[in-house]
Enzyme design. Structure first.
Site, short mmCIF file in Angstrom:
data_model
loop_
_atom_site.label_atom_id
_atom_site.label_comp_id
_atom_site.label_asym_id
_atom_site.label_seq_id
_atom_site.Cartn_x
_atom_site.Cartn_y
_atom_site.Cartn_z
N LYS A 37 0.84 -1.21 0.00
CA LYS A 37 0.00 0.00 0.00
C LYS A 37 0.87 1.25 0.00
O LYS A 37 1.85 1.33 0.75
CB LYS A 37 -0.90 -0.03 1.24
CG LYS A 37 -1.90 1.12 1.33
CD LYS A 37 -2.74 0.98 2.62
CE LYS A 37 -3.85 2.02 2.67
NZ LYS A 37 -4.68 1.87 3.91
N SER A 70 -9.53 1.86 2.82
CA SER A 70 -8.58 2.62 2.07
C SER A 70 -7.54 1.78 1.35
O SER A 70 -6.87 2.28 0.45
CB SER A 70 -7.86 3.60 3.01
OG SER A 70 -7.09 2.89 3.97
N SER A 96 -10.18 -0.32 7.04
CA SER A 96 -9.49 -0.21 5.75
C SER A 96 -8.83 -1.48 5.25
O SER A 96 -8.30 -1.51 4.14
CB SER A 96 -8.44 0.91 5.81
OG SER A 96 -9.06 2.17 5.76
#
Lengths: 412, 412
Positions: A62, A131, A155
């Site tokens: 990420k 996210s 997330s």
């Protein structure tokens, strides 16, 4: 999807070379990512390492997690082209276990709510969640067998549910958040996405040097407490059905299953999660918000605008509620081995303008307990819906084993 | 030294302009720092802000704390010229309170043991202590009224003792460590140095928006438990004398003073502090140690070489000891308001090759409790020796008030 355990086995047997496994990931990215948009960037020349339990395993990271070999842009204009000096400890843990960091996956800006352009691999007109949008989508589309994300509210677990992949949000601080862009230091947790629960467990075991996390061949039937989180409102029909189906399958496989109400203090912790998150976010993003207000992603900026003026006393009171709720929750586990609850209100919402609702995730992030997403059904539009298996703080091995039990039961 | 409270008062009364206060700091740096070497760099064009409780207050920031306007080099060759994108939240908290960041202060490499060239302002052939060497020395030499440091073992309280300045290592996480180079996430704590205890309190109150931290005009005489930390070995004569003198002065000023033995679990926590610190340091410095081994500072590299192979099980056991010890320590405070203990074995050692011994500090860092250094005597060679006042976790206001009580008693 590509199973991490399957790649490990084929490499061990000599049926696949580590470089061959990496080449497959690169090829899948080439074919798929133009449509899905899971990667911010990737390394076309990536190669396998020679040794380590994760040799041949391509991992997506990420893009709020620092990497020395790739820029780390936080999904935000303010960090365009930003190149960290060092790899975050979780990235080095992967490298030291033999994995290949193949690229950086999309993140909502600063891991908040402003969405990416990433598409849900199961239905391109739906969000993959966020996210950790790119990490969930990259695993779901079969581009990589393992990816890292982070969770402050929901997330990791929410995008895993929307994308039909297994994921763990481990116990708070089982993985360090050093070198990870901070939203809320009390909440932020690094998590893993993979094809199935056993794959997630193998990835986490290799990263942490904790072989006890690997799911054993025989799993004792767990005592399961089903939690509907009424304090968070009612789910959609597909969410409710996923929870019922998982509970029923586990029971048929031999688990003892009962419905549990949470102590009032735990519901109160659900309510004060935003107080903790927003008070800390105002400090974590003080420079971005104070010095780059106009360049801030609009949804996060709006959230910070609305939560200005939170006082230290409000925050201290919320932290005290969280501490009491952790004790109350620990006592619940005297009666059951794990909890089973919703991963999301339902399937991934249509459109890419919202990443969905974390209301069934945020309590457990604040409690710091390990959460594992298991796919429970496929709803209309081909969209998966998951459930969450939760164990006490520090009992990540138990959470993974029980989640594998539920996963097996659902597939039986 | 320059008193923060005194500057605030003179600015309030119109006797000093905020820019005049900053100009005084710049002039003191110009005159002194060639000899002392407390600053890595500073901004000769620094000016005061227009408003805020800390307007006119020049602050030095330890060079492991990210600043957007200055490079942040960690005292280490690996980070030479490194320019962070953002200010750390603690830096923004100072700016938002009106302070002027005047420059970056020296730090031992990565806040470990490899010393800087900084000299003790009281005796230039002695160390100022570390790892927050520059911050302690800059305040002691009267260059700035306030400076930030960090503590993992004894890196705030020890240099404060050696340099004869007041300092607080607040409760764990009262100040965020976001944007601060991590050594050990369970231990790292941001602290403040200033001329006296009341100055430290005003700085911390302004940074946190917690006016209750300001020391009140009247301080109730505290119940004090004197702790000799026998488990850490015997102090030098000057350390023992400082503790006796502080205890006696407090008693004569009306405090109730008794000697307290620590529960065995607390002594055990002292013993396992290095297990926690080293296990986390291997992760925090994984990139530096793994990818830049030859460029690592030699003392830290040696420490990491020696502590290789620490297992997750050893670490988990140490974390469990720390949790039990925190409970045992909390119970001690049923009988006393604060503890009084050694800040260091004695005065600053001669030479610049060692920053001294943190053995009397590290337990309290692991316990997460607020610690305030108070100067208790001047030993041979003009070198000061401090003592530490400790309150329960979260009772930073109590620690500061009791420390001010002891400080007043020693000056009476």
């Amino acid at each position: 999807m590509i199973s991490l355990a399957d790649i490990q086995q084929r490499i061990e047997q000599g049926a696949l070379s580590p470089d061959g496994a990496i080449a497959q990931a690169l090829e899948a990215i080439r074919v798929q990512d133009g449509t899905i948009g899971a990667f911010v960037r990737h390394d076309q020349r990536a190669r396998a390492q020679d040794s380590g339990p994760l040799r041949g395993i391509a991992v997506g990271i990420k893009d709020i997690i620092d990497t020395a070999d790739f820029p780390t842009e936080m999904g935000a204009a303010i960090y365009r082209g930003h190149q960290p000096r060092a790899d975050a400890p979780v990235v080095m843990a992967l490298r030291n276990a033999g994995a290949t960091i193949i690229g950086k996956t999309t993140t909502t800006a600063f891991a908040a709510n402003d969405p990416t352009a990433t598409r849900n691999p199961h239905n391109h007109s739906h969000t993959p969640g966020g996210s950790s949008s790119g990490s969930a989508a990259a695993v779901a589309a079969g581009m990589v067998p393992l990816a890292l994300g982070t969770q402050t509210g929901g997330s990791v677990i929410r995008p895993a549910s929307f994308c039909g992949v297994a994921a763990i949000k481990p116990s708070y601080r089982l993985l360090p958040t050093v070198g990870v862009k901070c939203f809320s230091w009390t909440l932020d947790t690094v998590g893993l996405f993979a094809s199935g629960v056993r794959d997630v467990a193998r990835g986490l075991a290799a990263m942490t040097g904790r072989p006890a996390l690997v799911v054993p061949a025989h799993i004792a039937a767990p005592r399961i407490g089903v939690v509907t989180q009424d304090f968070a409102g009612a789910p959609e029909p597909s969410g409710a059905e996923a929870l019922q189906r998982a509970a029923r399958a586990a029971e048929q496989a031999g688990a003892s299953v009962r419905t549990l109400a949470m102590p009032e203090m735990v519901a109160e912790a659900w309510r004060i999660h935003p107080v903790v998150q927003d008070f800390e976010a105002h400090q974590s993003f003080a420079w971005e918000y104070g010095r780059n207000h106009d360049a801030m992603p609009p949804l996060l900026r709006g959230r910070l605008d609305q939560s200005r003026g939170g006082t230290p006393l409000d925050y201290d009171a919320a932290i005290a509620v969280a501490a009491r709720a952790r004790l109350a929750l620990a006592a619940v586990f005297d009666e059951v081995d794990v909890l089973l609850t919703l991963s999301a209100p339902g399937a991934a919402p249509e459109g890419l303008s919202s990443t969905g609702d974390p209301r069934y995730n945020r309590l457990w992030t604040l409690m710091g307990v390990p959460c594992v997403n298991v796919t429970a059904l496929t709803a209309a539009g081909g969209l998966p819906v998951g459930v969450t298996v939760i164990a006490p703080f520090g009992a990540d091995a138990r959470a993974l084993a029980a989640a594998a039990f539920v996963e097996d039961a659902l597939r039986a």
